[in-house]
Design a protein around this motif. Structure first.
Motif: not given
Length: 333
Positions: A68, A82-83, A85-87, A89-91, A93, A124
């Motif tokens: 970060r 860097h803002r 959500s976990r979902a 962030l997974k997208e 990737r 995924h």
């Protein structure tokens, strides 16, 4: 190339706290990356070049949200990564991947190369086992490896082949951007050329964008549309590759290029090498003003008092130097 940037980095810093001197002493902060800004367009390669320790790899890790920033923003398609959500962030990737430097340590020796390449698909939740196997075999064909070798282990492959496996793993989810962190530095020169040609071919076929991190100027020149030169956490020159290599304006860039080997013997004999005095300062206590001034033969008092801004000198070519100029024939010692 389209005008909309895929990646947009704005005034990004990354500072690390380091312990005080043994056994006592105040803690200090390492300025690994300090106020870096750039964009990467669609189907564009930005080459990021500089000495070891200048902050290139730290910046690369932030671009894929493995680290970060202390401040600043990194946006993918206009969204601050860097803002997320976990979902989210997974997208991310799926769209922004990384190829690591060392093909000998970046692959799990206990897994077959087929399982290594298929692992992102498993994480995924994409496809059935049979579909993932077909996708893996397609990727092996794409990167120039025998699809029948998917059941082999990493130690059964050469360094160049392992790096191709790492590239296939990065391609598995169909990304738009790949961060290449010194992907050929551990390879022989002849193998480097093969991997670079592969990356260029993949970019053409798959509409990829690259951030290509390296310390080898020749490698960066071969693959990059634009080149950014870093020194002690900052970008000090950036522009189209032909401009940066043909008319370098920052003294540090001039010194780097003067030391790079030339394939033309006649040009090599005429080329003056600029020898820089001293070593790069510590990133925990960078010099005031211009960070390059302690090694620069052009430095004057203004360089100590005022940090130069990264300003455009011609056609998208920007330089952070109070005395930016085209190279001279003078050898500096």
């Amino acid at each position: 190339m389209r005008s909309q940037p895929v990646l947009e980095v704005t005034d990004v810093t990354r500072h690390y706290a380091s312990g005080g001197r043994w056994p006592f002493g105040p803690a200090s902060r390492v300025h690994a990356v300090d106020g870096v800004s750039f964009t990467v367009g669609e189907r564009e390669t930005l080459g990021l070049v500089g000495e070891s320790g200048c902050g290139k790899s730290t910046l690369g890790r932030m671009l894929v949200a493995l680290d970060r920033p202390t401040s600043g923003t990194i946006k993918y398609r206009g969204e601050d990564i860097h803002r997320l959500s976990r979902a989210g962030l997974k997208e991310l990737r799926r769209k922004v991947q990384i190829v690591l430097q060392d093909p000998y340590t970046s692959l799990d020796p206990r897994m077959t190369v087929g399982d290594i390449v298929a692992e992102p698909l498993v994480v995924h939740g994409q496809g059935t086992p049979a579909e993932r196997r077909r996708r893996t075999q397609e990727l092996f064909e794409l990167i120039g490896l025998n699809p029948g070798h998917v059941n082999r282990y990493p130690h059964e492959f050469s360094g160049g082949q392992r790096q191709r496996v790492g590239i296939a793993r990065a391609l598995a989810l169909g990304p738009e951007v790949i961060i290449c962190d010194e992907p050929v530095s551990a390879l022989d020169v002849s193998i480097q050329a093969q991997v670079l040609n592969l990356l260029a071919d993949l970019q053409e076929r798959l509409d990829l964008s690259y951030v290509f991190i390296a310390h080898d100027l020749t490698v960066v020149r071969q693959i990059s549309h634009r080149v950014a030169v870093m020194y002690l956490g900052k970008i000090i020159e950036v522009g189209p590759g032909e401009a940066v290599y043909g008319e370098p304006r920052h003294p540090y860039t001039q010194a780097l290029l003067s030391a790079a080997p030339s394939t033309d013997p006649d040009q090599a004999r005429l080329q003056d090498v600029i020898m820089l005095a001293g070593d790069p300062p510590s990133p925990s206590s960078p010099p005031s003003g211009c960070r390059f001034r302690t090694r620069c033969w052009k430095a004057e008092q203004v360089c100590e008092l005022h940090e130069p801004a990264l300003v455009e000198t011609a056609g998208g070519h920007r330089t952070a130097c109070h005395f930016a100029s085209t190279p001279t024939a003078t050898t500096t010692t």
